[in-house]
Design a protein around this motif. Structure first.
Motif, PDB file in Angstrom:
ATOM      1  N   GLY A 129       0.798  -1.233   0.088  1.00 22.28           N
ATOM      2  CA  GLY A 129      -0.164   0.061  -0.060  1.00 22.28           C
ATOM      3  C   GLY A 129       0.785   1.356   0.085  1.00 22.28           C
ATOM      4  N   SER A 130       0.140   2.343   0.055  1.00 23.31           N
ATOM      5  CA  SER A 130       1.061   3.733  -0.003  1.00 23.31           C
ATOM      6  C   SER A 130       1.440   4.141   1.666  1.00 23.31           C
ATOM      7  CB  SER A 130       0.022   4.904  -0.322  1.00 23.31           C
ATOM      8  OG  SER A 130      -0.793   5.200   0.846  1.00 23.31           O
ATOM      9  N   GLY A 131       2.009   4.835   1.758  1.00 27.14           N
ATOM     10  CA  GLY A 131       2.764   5.412   3.127  1.00 27.14           C
ATOM     11  C   GLY A 131       1.498   5.273   4.153  1.00 27.14           C
ATOM     12  N   THR A 132       0.321   5.721   4.006  1.00 27.24           N
ATOM     13  CA  THR A 132      -0.610   5.977   4.942  1.00 27.24           C
ATOM     14  C   THR A 132      -0.891   4.404   5.440  1.00 27.24           C
ATOM     15  OG1 THR A 132      -1.416   7.810   3.956  1.00 27.24           O
ATOM     16  CG2 THR A 132      -3.066   6.593   5.431  1.00 27.24           C
ATOM     17  N   PHE A 133      -0.896   3.442   4.388  1.00 30.21           N
ATOM     18  CA  PHE A 133      -1.176   2.030   5.018  1.00 30.21           C
ATOM     19  C   PHE A 133      -0.346   1.627   6.127  1.00 30.21           C
ATOM     20  CE2 PHE A 133      -4.136   0.262   1.662  1.00 30.21           C
ATOM     21  CZ  PHE A 133      -4.348   1.625   0.841  1.00 30.21           C
ATOM     22  N   ALA A 167      -1.457  18.470   7.589  1.00 40.18           N
ATOM     23  CA  ALA A 167      -2.442  17.388   7.205  1.00 40.18           C
ATOM     24  C   ALA A 167      -1.863  15.898   7.624  1.00 40.18           C
ATOM     25  CB  ALA A 167      -2.678  17.308   5.572  1.00 40.18           C
ATOM     26  N   TYR A 168      -0.653  15.568   7.468  1.00 41.21           N
ATOM     27  CA  TYR A 168      -0.207  14.372   7.993  1.00 41.21           C
ATOM     28  C   TYR A 168      -0.239  13.852   9.445  1.00 41.21           C
ATOM     29  CZ  TYR A 168       1.008  14.223   2.864  1.00 41.21           C
ATOM     30  OH  TYR A 168       0.914  14.111   1.626  1.00 41.21           O
ATOM     31  N   GLY A 169       0.127  14.988  10.191  1.00 39.44           N
ATOM     32  CA  GLY A 169      -0.249  14.695  11.681  1.00 39.44           C
ATOM     33  C   GLY A 169      -1.724  14.343  12.150  1.00 39.44           C
ATOM     34  N   GLN A 170      -2.487  15.203  11.415  1.00 38.20           N
ATOM     35  CA  GLN A 170      -4.065  15.223  11.412  1.00 38.20           C
ATOM     36  C   GLN A 170      -4.471  13.601  10.984  1.00 38.20           C
ATOM     37  OE1 GLN A 170      -5.946  16.495  13.032  1.00 38.20           O
ATOM     38  NE2 GLN A 170      -5.110  18.588  13.727  1.00 38.20           N
ATOM     39  N   ARG A 171      -3.815  13.292   9.887  1.00 39.19           N
ATOM     40  CA  ARG A 171      -4.037  11.986   9.375  1.00 39.19           C
ATOM     41  C   ARG A 171      -3.708  10.838  10.427  1.00 39.19           C
ATOM     42  NH1 ARG A 171      -1.997  10.404   3.581  1.00 39.19           N
ATOM     43  NH2 ARG A 171      -3.108  12.348   2.995  1.00 39.19           N
ATOM     44  N   ILE A 172      -2.912  11.116  11.130  1.00 39.00           N
ATOM     45  CA  ILE A 172      -2.634   9.929  12.206  1.00 39.00           C
ATOM     46  C   ILE A 172      -3.866  10.175  13.056  1.00 39.00           C
ATOM     47  CG2 ILE A 172      -1.390   9.497  14.040  1.00 39.00           C
ATOM     48  CD1 ILE A 172       1.322  10.333  12.588  1.00 39.00           C
ATOM     49  N   VAL A 224       4.463  11.562  15.972  1.00 40.03           N
ATOM     50  CA  VAL A 224       4.862  12.905  15.372  1.00 40.03           C
ATOM     51  C   VAL A 224       5.286  12.708  13.844  1.00 40.03           C
ATOM     52  CG1 VAL A 224       7.196  13.033  16.015  1.00 40.03           C
ATOM     53  CG2 VAL A 224       5.838  15.258  15.670  1.00 40.03           C
ATOM     54  N   VAL A 225       4.816  13.654  13.084  1.00 41.78           N
ATOM     55  CA  VAL A 225       5.556  13.460  11.732  1.00 41.78           C
ATOM     56  C   VAL A 225       7.009  14.151  11.739  1.00 41.78           C
ATOM     57  CG1 VAL A 225       5.213  14.233   9.327  1.00 41.78           C
ATOM     58  CG2 VAL A 225       3.053  13.672  10.749  1.00 41.78           C
ATOM     59  N   HIS A 226       8.104  13.661  11.152  1.00 42.95           N
ATOM     60  CA  HIS A 226       9.181  14.276  10.947  1.00 42.95           C
ATOM     61  C   HIS A 226       9.067  15.495  10.130  1.00 42.95           C
ATOM     62  CE1 HIS A 226      13.872  13.882  10.444  1.00 42.95           C
ATOM     63  NE2 HIS A 226      13.547  14.947  11.451  1.00 42.95           N
ATOM     64  N   CYS A 227       9.194  15.341   8.751  1.00 40.71           N
ATOM     65  CA  CYS A 227       9.062  16.177   7.959  1.00 40.71           C
ATOM     66  C   CYS A 227       7.531  16.302   7.670  1.00 40.71           C
ATOM     67  CB  CYS A 227       9.850  16.138   6.797  1.00 40.71           C
ATOM     68  SG  CYS A 227       9.459  17.219   5.551  1.00 40.71           S
ATOM     69  N   GLU A 228       7.062  17.602   8.054  1.00 38.61           N
ATOM     70  CA  GLU A 228       5.472  17.904   7.541  1.00 38.61           C
ATOM     71  C   GLU A 228       5.353  18.410   6.204  1.00 38.61           C
ATOM     72  OE1 GLU A 228       2.230  17.417   7.268  1.00 38.61           O
ATOM     73  OE2 GLU A 228       2.093  17.121   9.100  1.00 38.61           O
ATOM     74  N   THR A 229       5.229  17.297   5.410  1.00 40.69           N
ATOM     75  CA  THR A 229       5.082  17.691   4.047  1.00 40.69           C
ATOM     76  C   THR A 229       4.031  18.851   3.489  1.00 40.69           C
ATOM     77  OG1 THR A 229       5.578  15.287   3.843  1.00 40.69           O
ATOM     78  CG2 THR A 229       5.431  16.154   1.686  1.00 40.69           C
ATOM     79  N   THR A 230       3.177  19.042   4.433  1.00 36.39           N
ATOM     80  CA  THR A 230       2.167  19.876   4.079  1.00 36.39           C
ATOM     81  C   THR A 230       2.742  21.203   3.890  1.00 36.39           C
ATOM     82  OG1 THR A 230       0.699  18.619   5.629  1.00 36.39           O
ATOM     83  CG2 THR A 230       0.014  20.930   5.079  1.00 36.39           C
ATOM     84  N   VAL A 287       7.403   7.576  15.020  1.00 33.30           N
ATOM     85  CA  VAL A 287       7.653   8.767  14.068  1.00 33.30           C
ATOM     86  C   VAL A 287       7.167   8.388  12.793  1.00 33.30           C
ATOM     87  CG1 VAL A 287       9.557  10.334  13.143  1.00 33.30           C
ATOM     88  CG2 VAL A 287       9.761   9.475  15.577  1.00 33.30           C
ATOM     89  N   ASP A 288       6.412   9.496  12.109  1.00 36.01           N
ATOM     90  CA  ASP A 288       6.156   9.346  10.541  1.00 36.01           C
ATOM     91  C   ASP A 288       7.351   9.893   9.807  1.00 36.01           C
ATOM     92  OD1 ASP A 288       5.681   9.891   8.246  1.00 36.01           O
ATOM     93  OD2 ASP A 288       3.579  10.641   8.478  1.00 36.01           O
ATOM     94  N   ALA A 289       8.430   9.189   9.465  1.00 36.45           N
ATOM     95  CA  ALA A 289       9.493   9.883   8.976  1.00 36.45           C
ATOM     96  C   ALA A 289       9.387   9.518   7.355  1.00 36.45           C
ATOM     97  CB  ALA A 289      10.660   9.027   9.353  1.00 36.45           C
ATOM     98  N   MET A 290       8.110   9.398   6.730  1.00 39.34           N
ATOM     99  CA  MET A 290       7.820   9.196   5.557  1.00 39.34           C
ATOM    100  C   MET A 290       8.595  10.045   4.428  1.00 39.34           C
ATOM    101  SD  MET A 290       5.604   6.946   4.477  1.00 39.34           S
ATOM    102  CE  MET A 290       4.201   6.838   5.979  1.00 39.34           C
ATOM    103  N   SER A 291       8.523  11.300   4.803  1.00 38.41           N
ATOM    104  CA  SER A 291       9.374  12.129   3.606  1.00 38.41           C
ATOM    105  C   SER A 291      10.855  12.525   4.135  1.00 38.41           C
ATOM    106  CB  SER A 291       8.425  13.298   3.390  1.00 38.41           C
ATOM    107  OG  SER A 291       8.282  14.112   4.585  1.00 38.41           O
ATOM    108  N   SER A 292      11.178  11.975   5.142  1.00 38.57           N
ATOM    109  CA  SER A 292      12.458  12.435   5.484  1.00 38.57           C
ATOM    110  C   SER A 292      13.598  10.894   5.825  1.00 38.57           C
ATOM    111  CB  SER A 292      12.440  12.819   6.988  1.00 38.57           C
ATOM    112  OG  SER A 292      12.021  12.027   7.954  1.00 38.57           O
ATOM    113  N   ASN A 315       8.667   5.256  -2.079  1.00 44.52           N
ATOM    114  CA  ASN A 315       8.467   6.250  -3.074  1.00 44.52           C
ATOM    115  C   ASN A 315       9.125   7.659  -2.607  1.00 44.52           C
ATOM    116  OD1 ASN A 315       5.763   6.091  -2.203  1.00 44.52           O
ATOM    117  ND2 ASN A 315       5.667   8.033  -2.869  1.00 44.52           N
ATOM    118  N   LYS A 316       9.628   7.846  -1.605  1.00 47.50           N
ATOM    119  CA  LYS A 316      10.270   9.149  -0.840  1.00 47.50           C
ATOM    120  C   LYS A 316      11.634   9.160  -1.084  1.00 47.50           C
ATOM    121  CE  LYS A 316       5.854  10.593   0.243  1.00 47.50           C
ATOM    122  NZ  LYS A 316       4.889  11.335   1.096  1.00 47.50           N
ATOM    123  N   CYS A 317      12.408   9.477   0.047  1.00 49.78           N
ATOM    124  CA  CYS A 317      13.861   9.915  -0.299  1.00 49.78           C
ATOM    125  C   CYS A 317      14.441   8.493  -0.583  1.00 49.78           C
ATOM    126  CB  CYS A 317      14.335  10.374   1.183  1.00 49.78           C
ATOM    127  SG  CYS A 317      13.558  11.780   1.642  1.00 49.78           S
TER     128      CYS A 317
END
Ligand SMILES: *Cc1c(COP(=O)(O)O)cnc(C)c1O
Length: 368
Positions: A66-70, A93-98, A140-146, A169-174, A195-197
């Motif tokens: 799945g994607s990162g959210t999964f 938005a990504y913090g709110q998504r959690i 917490v989200v590390h890099c808040e991509t919003t 830690v949501d380090a999706m985009s870091s 599909n990020k860093c």
């Protein structure tokens, strides 16, 4: 067959521009059940633990379709037991998504929203955790991509540690693009995606977890397909076996992307390239009169938000189409109170691409 040239660079925070060699890795079929494929998966799992700078004895990694959210949902739904409570530190938005995930899963949670333009105050986190002893986990989200905000997970980690909470830690985009000291920060679960860093293609997320925590999570999951514990057990017992169909091509491309990250010099070198991309972009944009949403001290090297020009003639869609015709795909804004747009600094892109983008933007400024 030649691999066709891309008509544009993706300056978006994932999917992003990948190398030809990453794309070429997908040009064959892989079975999902045999030793060749399973050892590839095991290799990737071990390398992810290594990339996080932690040891294989105490930490493990689990890949999740799945994607990162999964992957985020699999962690929230598996790490928290029935009587646990989650504190979500949100500033985008990504913090709110959690928090939304916790709400859907009927997990007890509390949100400390610092607002999209601010970081969380460690003293305030300390007070929240001191007042509410039911809280067992902090996310917490590390890099808040919003916005492109880089949250100060080092300071947050100290407070989380003081209160003996489990740190997610949501380090999706870091992850892979910004060094993270997982063990020193006491991170229990670190989440990212293909599909990020690391510069692979979309299709799965992954979790690097402390074994002593994950071991206690059997039976917690609120969803069969997102049961992180069961996925881990299957991968362990089956030596790299996934429970359900795995994104084989994506995994193969990811293997190649990991090799290329290593060839570039690892996370530290990639960080320097991204940071240089970001500086080059921002310097060029400021020369054209654009302003960034965030001050430089809050800004990550991953993605940058620019305030849209204050002109009735500016139209994002038109601007976007012009840049796309010039070979650059940018990203719409996602901030509530500002008209803005975002430009990603990650992927197979370099400072020359940023300079060319700035030239293309200068040529597209029809509202001037
Ligand atoms: C990309 C991203 C995600 C996951 O988004 P998906 O669209 O599900 O891949 C989660 N958190 C952050 C910070 C992200 O940048």
């Amino acid at each position: 067959m030649n691999i066709p040239e891309n008509p544009y660079l993706l300056l978006t925070p994932g999917p992003l521009s990948t190398t030809k060699t990453v794309k070429a890795a997908m040009l064959r079929d892989w079975c999902t059940w045999d030793d060749d494929y399973n050892s590839l998966v095991q290799e990737i799992r071990a390398e992810l633990v290594q990339l996080a700078g932690v040891n294989q004895a105490e930490y493990t990694s689990v890949l999740m379709q799945g994607s990162g959210t999964f992957a985020v949902e699999s962690v929230i739904g598996t790490a928290l037991g029935e009587t646990d409570k989650l504190l979500v530190l949100a500033n985008g938005a990504y913090g709110q998504r959690i928090a939304t995930i916790a709400r859907y899963l009927k997990i007890d949670y509390l949100v400390y929203d610092a607002g999209e333009l601010d970081r969380h105050d460690p003293e305030k986190i300390d007070a929240i955790l001191g007042n509410d002893k039911a809280i067992t986990h902090v996310a917490v989200v590390h890099c808040e991509t919003t916005t492109g905000m880089l949250n100060q997970i080092e300071e947050i980690a100290e407070v989380v540690k003081k209160h003996n909470c489990i740190f997610i830690v949501d380090a999706m985009s870091s992850f892979g693009g910004i060094p993270i000291e997982m063990e020193k920060l006491g991170i229990g679960y670190l989440i990212s995606s293909s599909n990020k860093c690391i510069q692979g293609v979309p299709g799965f997320g992954f979790v690097i977890a402390k074994k002593s925590l994950l071991e206690n999570c059997g039976g917690n999951a609120r969803s069969l397909s997102l049961d992180l514990f069961d996925q881990w057990q299957t991968m362990e017992k089956g030596n790299g076996k996934w429970r359900f169909t795995s994104p084989t091509h994506v995994v193969r491309a990811f293997r190649q992307a990991l090799t290329e990250l290593e060839e570039e010099g690892g996370t530290e070198e990639r960080f320097l390239r991204y940071a240089l991309n970001q500086r080059t972009l921002v310097n060029g944009m400021r020369e054209l009169g654009f302003e960034t949403l965030l001050p430089d001290n809050l800004q990550s090297p991953i993605i940058t938000t620019f305030i849209s020009p204050d002109s009735p003639e500016f139209d994002f869609q038109k601007f976007y189409n012009q840049l796309k015709n010039h070979g650059f795909v940018i990203y719409p804004g996602k901030v509530t109170d500002y008209q803005c747009f975002r430009i990603g600094n990650i992927g197979d892109v370099n400072p020359d691409d940023m300079r060319n983008l700035v030239l293309a933007i200068a040529a597209s400024m029809y509202w001037k």
